[in-house]
Design an enzyme around this catalytic site. Sequence first.
Site, PDB file in Angstrom:
ATOM      1  NE  ARG A 138      -4.226  -1.758   1.664  1.00  0.00           N
ATOM      2  CZ  ARG A 138      -5.121  -2.261   2.482  1.00  0.00           C
ATOM      3  NH1 ARG A 138      -5.002  -2.103   3.785  1.00  0.00           N
ATOM      4  NH2 ARG A 138      -6.162  -2.924   2.014  1.00  0.00           N
TER       5      ARG A 138
ATOM      6  CE  LYS B 281     -22.672 -16.920   5.268  1.00  0.00           C
ATOM      7  NZ  LYS B 281     -22.970 -16.209   6.483  1.00  0.00           N
TER       8      LYS B 281
ATOM      9  N   GLY C 270      -9.861  -8.144  -2.156  1.00  0.00           N
ATOM     10  CA  GLY C 270     -10.146  -9.241  -1.229  1.00  0.00           C
ATOM     11  C   GLY C 270      -9.538 -10.543  -1.695  1.00  0.00           C
TER      12      GLY C 270
ATOM     13  N   GLY D  30     -14.266  -4.237   0.305  1.00  0.00           N
ATOM     14  CA  GLY D  30     -15.641  -3.742   0.447  1.00  0.00           C
ATOM     15  C   GLY D  30     -15.975  -2.691  -0.591  1.00  0.00           C
TER      16      GLY D  30
END
Length: 397
Positions: free
Chosen positions: A37, A201, A354, A377
């Site tokens: 980063r 999910k 992710g 996210g």
Amino acid sequence: MLNKKSVDDINVKGKKVLVRCDFNVPLIDGKITDENRLVAALPTIKKLIADGGKVILCSHLGKPKGEPVPELSLAPVAARLSELLGQEVKFAADREVVGPNAKAAVDVMKDGEVILLENTRYRIEETKNGEAFSKDLASLCDVFVNDAFGTAHRAHCSNVGVTQFVDTAVVGYLMQKEIDFLGNAVNNPERPFVAILGGAKVSSKISVIENLLDKVDTLIIGGGMSYTFSKAMGGNVGKSLLEEDYCQYALDMLKKAEEKGVKLLLPVDNVIADDFSNDANTQVVLRGEIPDGWEGLDIGPETEKIFCDAVQDAKTVVWNGPMGCFEMPNFAHGTEAVAKALADTDATTIIGGGDSAAAVNQLGYGDKMTHISTGGGASLEFLEGKELPGVAAANDK
Ligand code: AMP
């Protein structure tokens, strides 16, 4: 089409520039264990230095919950950034973040100098987008640059609130790239456009599926979420991951895909296991033929072929979520096959942040992808078609 002003559209010579970066790096005993980063932030910082700005960097680190936590100080980041930039990055230690120390440090800055403020989440207002801290931050600068995509889906003082109190708010190079690919390439894709979704999910990807069904030519669904589709279609899924409550939703999505002329591809076979462990006994079975006591942990070989073929002719591919439990090597094959297929195609390949980003990097395909998102996210919300507050707050061109 998102068309935001960037650091290329402004002149910061002699100006104080507050840059919101994502320096939320892993630290063990004060040592940075992954500096990706920091490296990713350098192009924007270097550009602002070269243009003669007074560069004031800020970021959050971890979750200090509104109070100074010494282990979450950004001091080690300032030290490492100094080495990476080859010039001093002065650390403005200040428990109030923008308190007397930080203000004094900014007051004496010369053009081309760089300072780093303390962890923005030392202030309780930060995550509440409170006005006092937003004003404090704005009082330090003439221009604001947001280059922190990882927090773009949150409205906090240091990425959104501050923009209400400065005249000029633009995006940095990292943010621009995320907007170009996750925003604009997904909304205005070169076709055929294929989306690959996986992960645990269905419930966490509902809005992504709905948004992408309006845009793609082919939607591929693998990973744990595919068993809910399989069950809904009348199959046996054993003890595989299943969200019974979403079976009707799965059927609705299949119908919607058909109405829209979107090809929806599900696994035709699965690698199943008698235990949730890498050493479990395994076998390959057809979709919907998973015996009781067994669970699907990866896509099967026939499915790999079908998914990889679908990618081959694509012009744009977006991928979010692993095809199986790739953390266990024996169930990583499907995820690896998809990563390789993306690495081998000439299509524009966009990887959501992710797990899929981690998988692609781990496998060494990172530099073969057009864009790997830096935000988990945030990239998911972009794919849901939502407006991200951190992006919306920047000035339009
Ligand atoms: P998500 O955060 O929803 O993208 O899900 C990522 C997680 O889904 C990873 O940790 C995978 O191990 C897990 N996963 C993928 N496929 C399966 C599966 N078939 N059964 C259980 N977990 C899975």
